[in-house]
Design a protein around this motif. Structure first.
Motif: not given
Length: 287
Positions: A142-168
């Motif tokens: 659960i802790k790892k899952g929460n950490e992973k979810a938090a990391a994924e949540e942080a990775a989905r917050h970007l500044s204009f001009g940055e890129s994010y690759t989705f699972g597909d």
């Protein structure tokens, strides 16, 4: 002349009567006294109590030991059965007891009860340890899952001009909004608001074609309020839709109207497939 005889049949002359048996042992009892025979001594009662007690305690110890939750009290009657069985066996060997088989049975049951108690204790300890290990593993997951979810949540917050690759495999980049001048007739743009154009670039980095199912972004102003989508007849806007082949690029352009007091900063939410993938967020200044 006759010789008088006494009442016990003897002659007054001291001679034995004619019917006297000369070979009989002389009588030690006084005349007229019947000899008393000694009372029979009852045999000693067998001391079978130890064997009986050992058998009963052995049965109790085994019965309690079969219940895992009662193993912690099963050792006591089993130990007592072992002690009493040994004493009962000793009495039987000395001839003081007649239930040797019962004492031996109690002794054996006491040993078996102790073994069962020890085995139940080991099983209980291992079970508890396994449960604790599982609980700790789940907590770590659960802790790892929460950490992973938090990391994924942080990775989905970007500044204009940055890129994010989705699972597909779709790589999305949102450029900094630029000023947009709507036509004279435009829907969604209030007079005095600031209109901006949001440009979204999507690249298929995978090896299969991917469908863009939700190509319309959401834009929030500096106050967190949703901005109005501007629709006019200029033809400068393009909605992302359809399939995107591997290695190909698609560009979407959208106009939004921001109130003057909250037009200095904006946040864009976008996902090529909102059902499968959570939105990513791009934010920054619009000046």
């Amino acid at each position: 002349m006759t010789t008088p005889t006494s009442s016990d049949g003897s002659s007054s002359s001291g001679r034995p009567p004619l019917d006297h048996d000369p070979w009989a042992p002389p009588s030690s009892s006084p005349a007229g006294v019947v000899p008393r025979l000694p009372y029979p001594v009852p045999p000693a009662q067998p001391r079978n109590g130890m064997g009986i007690t050992a058998l009963v305690l052995g049965l109790v110890g085994i019965g309690l030991g079969l219940f895992i939750i009662l193993f912690w009290i099963s050792w006591l009657p089993a130990l007592l059965a072992l002690v009493f069985g040994s004493i009962g066996l000793s009495h039987a060997r000395k001839g003081l007891a007649t239930n040797k088989a019962m004492a031996v049975s109690g002794l054996v049951m006491g040993i078996v009860g102790l073994l069962i108690a020890a085995g139940s204790g080991v099983v209980t300890v291992l079970t508890v340890k396994h449960a604790v290990d599982d609980a700790r593993a789940k907590v770590r997951e659960i802790k790892k899952g929460n950490e992973k979810a938090a990391a994924e949540e942080a990775a989905r917050h970007l500044s204009f001009g940055e890129s994010y690759t989705f699972g597909d495999g779709l790589k999305v980049t949102v450029a900094k909004p630029t000023p947009f001048t709507p036509d004279a007739i435009a829907y969604g743009h209030a007079k005095g608001n600031k209109a901006v154009q949001v440009t979204i670039t999507v690249v298929n980095t995978g090896k299969q074609r991917v469908s863009i199912k939700t190509g319309l972004p959401d834009v929030n102003d500096a106050d967190g309020a949703s901005a109005e989508l501007v629709i006019d007849g200029s033809g400068r806007q393009k909605v992302l839709t359809g399939y995107l082949l591997p290695g190909r690029t698609a560009v979407g352009k959208y106009a939004f109207s921001l109130p003057p007091a909250a037009a200095g900063r904006a946040e864009v939410e976008f996902s090529p497939d909102a059902i499968r993938w959570d939105d990513a967020y791009w934010s920054g200044s619009t000046r």
